[in-house]
Design an enzyme around this catalytic site. Structure first.
Site, PDB file in Angstrom:
ATOM      1  N   HIS A  34     -29.310  -6.033 -20.803  1.00  0.00           N
ATOM      2  CA  HIS A  34     -28.004  -7.176 -20.682  1.00  0.00           C
ATOM      3  C   HIS A  34     -26.649  -5.777 -20.570  1.00  0.00           C
ATOM      4  CE1 HIS A  34     -29.713 -10.782 -22.257  1.00  0.00           C
ATOM      5  NE2 HIS A  34     -30.696 -10.408 -21.622  1.00  0.00           N
ATOM      6  N   ASP A  51     -32.204  -5.361 -24.654  1.00  0.00           N
ATOM      7  CA  ASP A  51     -30.736  -6.776 -25.072  1.00  0.00           C
ATOM      8  C   ASP A  51     -29.870  -5.792 -24.456  1.00  0.00           C
ATOM      9  OD1 ASP A  51     -28.673  -8.361 -25.369  1.00  0.00           O
ATOM     10  OD2 ASP A  51     -31.132  -9.141 -26.642  1.00  0.00           O
TER      11      ASP A  51
END
Ligand SMILES: *[C@@H]1O[C@H](CO)[C@@H](O)[C@H](O)[C@H]1NC(C)=O
Ligand SMILES: *[C@@H]1O[C@H](CO)[C@@H](O)[C@H](O)[C@H]1NC(C)=O
Ligand SMILES: *[C@@H]1O[C@H](CO)[C@@H](O)[C@H](O)[C@H]1NC(C)=O
Length: 366
Positions: free
Chosen positions: A224, A202
């Protein structure tokens, strides 16, 4: 010499002999040792397994040095966590690249932090000032580090490797088994995070609030990327420097996101210098006031002001892969202000994104 040596042995052998003599060496080989060991300003941690359902909790004396000397494992159990919590002022925490194994595969069900099995999170709650070096984390159940430093803190040489969670398992269907395994969630000020390797799934870094934060010379692969936000009402993020990082094969590389419904929030003075991003797979740069993942370009709010966002002094180069957007900016009406000098941003590959409600960017065109 002899009496001194003898005394040294005595103190080392029996941690915290007398109140007030904290110059002893405390040794931890199980949770039972913790309460005595933290009476000393040197704490050595040997390899051991923390029993399932228990937090390894270190409330340290000011000025303590911690030396991690062996691998730390955690018993597997569905519970809220955290797995590790360390607190204290002026701490020197030497991780020595010993592994902290969160037992991720036991928890990973493709559903992350908010669904499926309850997963202990964060794995590592860091509430110290001073330095934290060479901590090596593998297989976190969900979020890895949550940082709430009470004073200046420099974090160096940390490794986070959740790469094993990239693959589906029998419980995750076709999705990656691990989810919401953010590398660093930061909600505090006066923090430097540098020279680390992160393979999160993430956000590599997510700053929710705080001022005077430097994120430098880190390597972030997958996941991310480097993120500010989501910014909710009344949150302030200011004086942030993102420099010399390599963001590789990430969905987003550099992102600022604010909640569309948030009010009274501020993101101010963020400097991106000399970073590289390659194989950007979704957005290279995304600044959006419509935090409605995955519709990144949804209707923006304007209750959070974003000002003075720069890409200068040292080129940030960004290579998007085909199909990805290089740069997209989605501001609310009148809420992106100040000086946005982007003359140091070079992009290639992919396709241009939209730039909405922002006429303050200078030195850059799509
Ligand atoms: C927890 O489960 C994981 C995955 O099966 C395993 O790798 C790890 O060794 C287990 N931890 C302990 C302390 O048994
Ligand atoms: C900014 O943070 C760093 C690292 O914690 C600290 O050394 C420095 O004093 C802080 N600067 C200010 C102006 O507070
Ligand atoms: C690009 O990134 C994607 C997503 O992380 C990855 O699956 C792919 O292997 C990467 N490609 C290259 C050439 O590194």
């Amino acid at each position: 010499m002899f009496p001194l040596l003898a005394l040294g042995f005595l103190v080392a052998g029996v941690a915290a002999v007398t109140a007030g003599s904290s110059s002893c060496i405390g040794t931890i080989s199980s949770l039972d040792d913790v309460s005595n060991a933290v009476q000393c300003t040197t704490v050595n941690i040997n390899a051991f397994t923390v029993p399932a359902g228990k937090t390894f909790e270190l409330q340290l004396l000011d000025g303590t040095t911690v030396n991690v000397l062996g691998e730390i494992q955690f018993g597997n159990m569905s519970w809220a966590g955290p797995l590790f919590n360390v607190q204290g002022n002026d701490i020197t925490f030497n991780g020595n690249n010993q592994r902290w194994d969160g037992g991720g595969p036991f928890y990973w069900d493709g559903q992350g932090a908010n669904a499926g099995m309850t997963k202990p999170r964060p794995m590592m709650h860091i509430a110290i000032s001073g330095t934290l070096n060479d901590v090596y984390v593998v297989n976190s159940p969900a979020h890895v580090f949550s940082v709430q430093n009470p004073g200046p803190l420099t974090i160096s040489g940390v490794t986070v490797d959740d790469s094993q969670g990239n693959y589906p398992n029998s419980r995750s269907g076709n999705s990656a088994a691990a989810h919401n395994t953010d590398g660093f969630d930061v909600g505090s000020s006066n923090l430097i995070i540098q020279n680390r390797f992160v393979h999160p799934l993430d956000d590599c870094l997510a700053i929710g609030m705080g001022t005077n934060i430097t994120f430098a010379n880190n390597y972030c692969e997958g996941g991310h990327g480097i993120s500010i936000g989501s910014i909710s009402s009344n949150a302030v993020v200011s004086d942030i420097e993102i420099s010399g990082n390599h963001v590789v094969s990430s969905a987003y590389s550099f992102r600022i996101k604010t909640d569309a419904s948030a009010t009274n929030g501020v993101v101010k003075n963020v400097k991106y210098t000399a970073n590289t991003a390659t194989n950007c797979t979704y957005y290279g740069v995304l600044i959006t006031q419509a935090r409605s993942y995955p519709s990144n370009m949804g209707t923006p709010g304007n209750g959070v002001t974003i000002s003075d966002i720069s890409f200068t002094s040292g080129t940030t180069s960004l290579k998007a892969n085909s199909g990805a957007y290089r740069v997209a900016v989605n501001c609310g009406s009148g809420s992106c202000t100040g000086n946005w000098d982007w003359s140091g941003l070079e992009t290639s590959g992919g396709k241009p994104g939209s730039i909405i409600n922002n006429n303050v960017i200078t030195g850059f065109t799509q």
